[in-house]
Motif scaffolding. Structure first.
Motif, PDB file in Angstrom:
ATOM      1  N   ARG A   1      10.735  -1.550  -1.844  1.00  0.00           N
ATOM      2  CA  ARG A   1      11.989  -1.270  -1.146  1.00  0.00           C
ATOM      3  C   ARG A   1      11.877   0.016  -0.344  1.00  0.00           C
ATOM      4  O   ARG A   1      11.003   0.837  -0.571  1.00  0.00           O
ATOM      5  N   GLY A   2      12.808   0.177   0.580  1.00  0.00           N
ATOM      6  CA  GLY A   2      12.790   1.365   1.413  1.00  0.00           C
ATOM      7  C   GLY A   2      13.035   2.644   0.658  1.00  0.00           C
ATOM      8  O   GLY A   2      12.593   3.720   1.066  1.00  0.00           O
ATOM      9  N   SER A   3      13.723   2.565  -0.465  1.00  0.00           N
ATOM     10  CA  SER A   3      14.006   3.752  -1.265  1.00  0.00           C
ATOM     11  C   SER A   3      12.875   4.104  -2.227  1.00  0.00           C
ATOM     12  O   SER A   3      12.954   5.127  -2.913  1.00  0.00           O
ATOM     13  N   ASP A   4      11.843   3.276  -2.287  1.00  0.00           N
ATOM     14  CA  ASP A   4      10.744   3.522  -3.219  1.00  0.00           C
ATOM     15  C   ASP A   4       9.812   4.596  -2.679  1.00  0.00           C
ATOM     16  O   ASP A   4       9.704   4.820  -1.463  1.00  0.00           O
ATOM     17  N   ARG A   5       9.128   5.223  -3.606  1.00  0.00           N
ATOM     18  CA  ARG A   5       8.078   6.185  -3.301  1.00  0.00           C
ATOM     19  C   ARG A   5       6.853   5.772  -4.115  1.00  0.00           C
ATOM     20  O   ARG A   5       6.936   5.650  -5.329  1.00  0.00           O
ATOM     21  N   VAL A   6       5.752   5.545  -3.445  1.00  0.00           N
ATOM     22  CA  VAL A   6       4.573   4.982  -4.095  1.00  0.00           C
ATOM     23  C   VAL A   6       3.403   5.956  -3.973  1.00  0.00           C
ATOM     24  O   VAL A   6       3.358   6.806  -3.088  1.00  0.00           O
ATOM     25  N   VAL A   7       2.475   5.794  -4.902  1.00  0.00           N
ATOM     26  CA  VAL A   7       1.199   6.498  -4.860  1.00  0.00           C
ATOM     27  C   VAL A   7       0.143   5.486  -4.457  1.00  0.00           C
ATOM     28  O   VAL A   7       0.028   4.416  -5.068  1.00  0.00           O
ATOM     29  N   LEU A   8      -0.593   5.795  -3.415  1.00  0.00           N
ATOM     30  CA  LEU A   8      -1.588   4.865  -2.917  1.00  0.00           C
ATOM     31  C   LEU A   8      -2.912   5.569  -2.696  1.00  0.00           C
ATOM     32  O   LEU A   8      -2.979   6.782  -2.508  1.00  0.00           O
ATOM     33  N   ALA A   9      -3.972   4.784  -2.746  1.00  0.00           N
ATOM     34  CA  ALA A   9      -5.308   5.234  -2.386  1.00  0.00           C
ATOM     35  C   ALA A   9      -5.610   4.707  -0.994  1.00  0.00           C
ATOM     36  O   ALA A   9      -5.321   3.545  -0.686  1.00  0.00           O
ATOM     37  N   ALA A  10      -6.182   5.559  -0.157  1.00  0.00           N
ATOM     38  CA  ALA A  10      -6.417   5.166   1.230  1.00  0.00           C
ATOM     39  C   ALA A  10      -7.654   5.874   1.748  1.00  0.00           C
ATOM     40  O   ALA A  10      -7.996   6.978   1.308  1.00  0.00           O
ATOM     41  N   THR A  11      -8.310   5.206   2.670  1.00  0.00           N
ATOM     42  CA  THR A  11      -9.362   5.883   3.408  1.00  0.00           C
ATOM     43  C   THR A  11      -8.718   6.770   4.464  1.00  0.00           C
ATOM     44  O   THR A  11      -7.521   6.684   4.734  1.00  0.00           O
TER      45      THR A  11
ATOM     46  N   LEU B   1      -8.586   9.206  -0.287  1.00  0.00           N
ATOM     47  CA  LEU B   1      -7.419  10.069  -0.430  1.00  0.00           C
ATOM     48  C   LEU B   1      -6.385   9.393  -1.330  1.00  0.00           C
ATOM     49  O   LEU B   1      -6.218   8.172  -1.294  1.00  0.00           O
ATOM     50  N   PHE B   2      -5.693  10.223  -2.125  1.00  0.00           N
ATOM     51  CA  PHE B   2      -4.575   9.764  -2.935  1.00  0.00           C
ATOM     52  C   PHE B   2      -3.328  10.462  -2.431  1.00  0.00           C
ATOM     53  O   PHE B   2      -3.261  11.702  -2.405  1.00  0.00           O
ATOM     54  N   ALA B   3      -2.348   9.684  -2.006  1.00  0.00           N
ATOM     55  CA  ALA B   3      -1.158  10.242  -1.365  1.00  0.00           C
ATOM     56  C   ALA B   3       0.089   9.606  -1.944  1.00  0.00           C
ATOM     57  O   ALA B   3       0.080   8.444  -2.374  1.00  0.00           O
ATOM     58  N   ALA B   4       1.172  10.397  -1.956  1.00  0.00           N
ATOM     59  CA  ALA B   4       2.504   9.906  -2.326  1.00  0.00           C
ATOM     60  C   ALA B   4       3.282   9.682  -1.034  1.00  0.00           C
ATOM     61  O   ALA B   4       3.493  10.613  -0.262  1.00  0.00           O
ATOM     62  N   VAL B   5       3.709   8.458  -0.786  1.00  0.00           N
ATOM     63  CA  VAL B   5       4.287   8.062   0.501  1.00  0.00           C
ATOM     64  C   VAL B   5       5.644   7.413   0.269  1.00  0.00           C
ATOM     65  O   VAL B   5       5.810   6.608  -0.654  1.00  0.00           O
ATOM     66  N   GLU B   6       6.602   7.763   1.111  1.00  0.00           N
ATOM     67  CA  GLU B   6       7.892   7.077   1.131  1.00  0.00           C
ATOM     68  C   GLU B   6       7.724   5.725   1.817  1.00  0.00           C
ATOM     69  O   GLU B   6       7.160   5.636   2.909  1.00  0.00           O
ATOM     70  N   VAL B   7       8.225   4.671   1.188  1.00  0.00           N
ATOM     71  CA  VAL B   7       8.061   3.320   1.740  1.00  0.00           C
ATOM     72  C   VAL B   7       8.869   3.152   3.020  1.00  0.00           C
ATOM     73  O   VAL B   7       8.456   2.450   3.948  1.00  0.00           O
ATOM     74  N   ALA B   8      10.026   3.801   3.096  1.00  0.00           N
ATOM     75  CA  ALA B   8      10.891   3.654   4.270  1.00  0.00           C
ATOM     76  C   ALA B   8      10.155   4.110   5.521  1.00  0.00           C
ATOM     77  O   ALA B   8       9.493   5.143   5.541  1.00  0.00           O
ATOM     78  N   GLY B   9      10.283   3.304   6.579  1.00  0.00           N
ATOM     79  CA  GLY B   9       9.670   3.636   7.851  1.00  0.00           C
ATOM     80  C   GLY B   9       8.256   3.143   8.026  1.00  0.00           C
ATOM     81  O   GLY B   9       7.647   3.401   9.067  1.00  0.00           O
ATOM     82  N   HIS B  10       7.719   2.440   7.037  1.00  0.00           N
ATOM     83  CA  HIS B  10       6.368   1.898   7.139  1.00  0.00           C
ATOM     84  C   HIS B  10       6.449   0.377   7.038  1.00  0.00           C
ATOM     85  O   HIS B  10       6.594  -0.173   5.937  1.00  0.00           O
TER      86      HIS B  10
END
Length: 623
Positions: free
Chosen positions: A595-605, A532-541
């Motif tokens: 940073r908490g304000s970042d938004r990243v694209v990640l690959a995940a199972t 899966l390819f998802a866009a995730v907010e870094v804050a809270g993780h």
């Protein structure tokens, strides 16, 4: 979580939420007597059956007839207000409406939004333009009902299409060098399967290495279907040590591809070109008459000594028989006038033929085209239903020649085939001569995308008997059946590439991820597994926030690929000053701190994304 549907996607999605994310699931399906066919087979059937066993066990434990928080199944013909209330929509976190009918999903979504404005909605709609309007309408309704902002996560709505989710992977599997594609909002990523590097050869890792393939998936010598190393499954998101240690295994590498062309190739769906408007014989006739006119004009200029323009003008007058007779002129002038009149007589039938051919060409532009003679290296697409239509559009966007085979002249994709001017063979693919009419003996690959597994298998077997090394992609729903077919075909034809794909298998992870409140960009199949390819907010993780990119990477679970930059901003220390402006910054250094304000694209199972969301930790489930 509440899942409402009437086909295999609903059962597959329920199994995904229950088995991967460990969520409490209420499944709303039509009564058993109203179902056309049992949609759940293989592992998905076992997973759904496990839901009912858990319900019965919970009822027996509670002793009062209540499930006690366990999963349950509700049978209903339509998702009316009473049915949604019985399923617990007022207390649910998310609702997925995956009926095959768009109108049913929209009507139920409007009702569910009124019952619970904070509900997270996931709709399955085939009409993409209508889906955008419905998504904006439901989000606006939720914002007004809850008093939150338009961009609040509460009450969010996500419209997805199983056809759009699976089409890029199905289309790309049929191409050389392009195995899987994820496309969203102008972003185009390509996952390429590469053979094991030769001794001393350094393989290009691309943006990153997504997976190590099975030991014998690309090794013809070992593709005998025997037990042992050949059953070793793919390794998703390996670290650098695992990649270096792997020998004799192919890899799946991620590459970024820029796509800025039109939605359809230029000149494919517009006015026919001059070469297609008139036949070759007619073009030669027109060219011959034009040469005769030029020769007569030159001859007249030589005989009379006129200016070239005046000589051409007089020749045209003689050609159309509107000039005065040259009975008082010299003999040369009289002969040229007679020859011009004769050429004018020849011009009339040629012009009439040109008009008739042009009318016939424009009339046939809306009709089905036949495969042209000498066609080769094309893709034969079986089935122009919902999935086949989307795959056809993807293939034509990549300017890949396609020949379609469809038994129903009123199929959904017939209008698209006419608009794209794609050759179509009408007939049952199981009958003799149909695949031959599609030039299967000169085709590059076969995409069997009908809704019947046995039809796809029969077409694949017959095509392989005609051309043993034909690249074959099968749409098979049953996991166990697909595995058996894949191993048998691989053993029987070790030098031919065979792939089996399931639309619900590809689409269910994206729908499940959307229900969990994360933006799923797409899914890439790796053999029978999915990334899966998802866009995730870094804050809270906590697994991401405050960690470097290198520390945030977890092998086999997730990997940060890119950093999303807002319009007008720049990620300092990440992208060079001369880099091209883009909302996504790729090739992040391992030392960059998230940073908490970042938004990243990640690959995940699927399990990695579930762990990243923290659901398992709260439930105390050991992964």
């Amino acid at each position: 979580m509440v899942v409402c549907g009437d086909d295999g996607l609903a059962h597959r999605l329920a199994a995904e939420l229950r088995g991967v994310y460990r969520e409490q699931v209420t499944l709303v399906v039509p009564p058993s007597g109203r179902r056309v066919r049992q949609p759940v087979v293989g592992r998905a059937r076992a997973a759904s059956a496990a839901l009912l066993d858990m319900v019965n066990a919970a009822v027996n434990r509670s002793g009062n007839g209540e499930p006690g928080g366990a999963d349950r199944e509700v049978e209903a013909t339509e998702p009316t207000e009473d049915v949604l209330a019985e399923a617990g929509v007022q207390r649910a976190t998310a609702l997925a409406l995956v009926y095959d009918d768009d109108e049913t999903n929209i009507r139920a979504a409007l009702t569910a939004r009124r019952l619970n404005p904070r509900l997270r909605l996931v709709l399955r709609l085939y009409n993409r333009r209508l889906g955008q309007h419905i998504e904006e309408l439901l989000d606006q309704s939720a914002a007004l009902a809850t008093g939150g902002g338009p961009g609040s996560a509460t009450g969010s709505t996500t419209v997805l299409s199983d056809a759009d989710t699976a089409a890029p992977a199905l289309a790309a599997t049929a191409l050389v060098g392009t195995s899987k594609v994820v496309e969203t909002d102008g972003l185009l990523l390509r996952a390429v399967e590469r053979d094991p590097p030769r001794p001393g050869e350094v393989a290009d890792p691309g943006l990153c290495t997504l997976a190590l393939l099975s030991a014998t998936s690309n090794d013809p010598a070992g593709a005998d279907g025997s037990e042992g190393s050949g059953d070793q499954g793919p390794q998703l998101l390996p670290d650098e040590a695992a990649v270096r240690a792997a020998t004799g295994r192919g890899t799946v590498v991620l590459e970024q591809v820029s796509y800025s062309g039109p939605a359809l190739p230029a000149g494919r769906a517009g006015v026919p070109a001059f070469g297609e408007l008139f036949s070759r014989r007619l073009r030669w006739s027109l060219a011959g008459l034009a040469a005769c006119v030029v020769a007569l004009a030159v001859a007249l200029m030589v005989v009379t000594g006129d200016h070239p323009l005046h000589a051409t003008y007089v020749t045209l007058l003689d050609l159309f028989s509107i000039n005065e007779p040259a009975h008082n002129k010299d003999t040369g002038r009289q002969i040229l006038q007679l020859l011009s009149g004769f050429v004018g007589l020849l011009l009339l039938p040629v012009l009439l033929a040109a008009v008739l051919e042009a009318l016939g060409t424009f009339r046939s532009a809306t009709a089905l085209r036949k495969p042209p003679r000498g066609l080769g290296g094309h893709v034969v697409l079986l089935g122009l239903g919902k999935i086949g239509t989307r795959v056809l559009t993807r293939l034509r966007e990549m300017d890949i020649p396609v020949v379609c085979v469809e038994a129903d002249p009123e199929a959904r994709g017939m209008a698209t085939a006419r608009r794209l001017r794609v050759p179509v063979v009408l007939g049952d693919v199981t009958q003799e001569g149909v695949l031959e009419a599609a030039k299967i003996h000169r085709a590059h690959s076969l995409l069997a995308l009908t809704s019947v597994d046995t039809t796809n298998l029969e077409a694949a077997l017959y095509a392989r008997s005609v051309r043993s090394r034909l690249r074959v992609v099968l749409r098979l729903y049953d996991d166990d059946f697909a595995t058996a077919v894949y191993r048998t075909l691989r053993a029987a034809h070790p030098r031919a590439l065979t792939r089996s794909r399931s639309v619900t298998h590809l689409a269910a992870p994206s729908f499940a991820g959307a229900m969990m409140g994360r933006q799923i960009l797409g899914a890439i199949p790796v053999e029978r597994r999915v990334l899966l390819f998802a866009a995730v907010e870094v804050a809270g993780h906590p697994q991401l926030e405050g960690r470097t990119v290198g520390e945030a990477f977890r092998a086999g679970a997730w990997r940060v690929l890119a950093l999303e930059v807002a319009d007008g901003e720049r990620a300092e220390g990440v992208a060079p000053e001369g880099a091209r402006e883009s909302r996504l910054v790729w090739e992040l250094p391992d030392t960059y701190v998230l940073r908490g304000s970042d938004r990243v694209v990640l690959a995940a199972t699927r399990r990695g994304l579930a762990e990243l969301l923290g659901r398992r930790a709260r439930r105390g489930v050991d992964v």
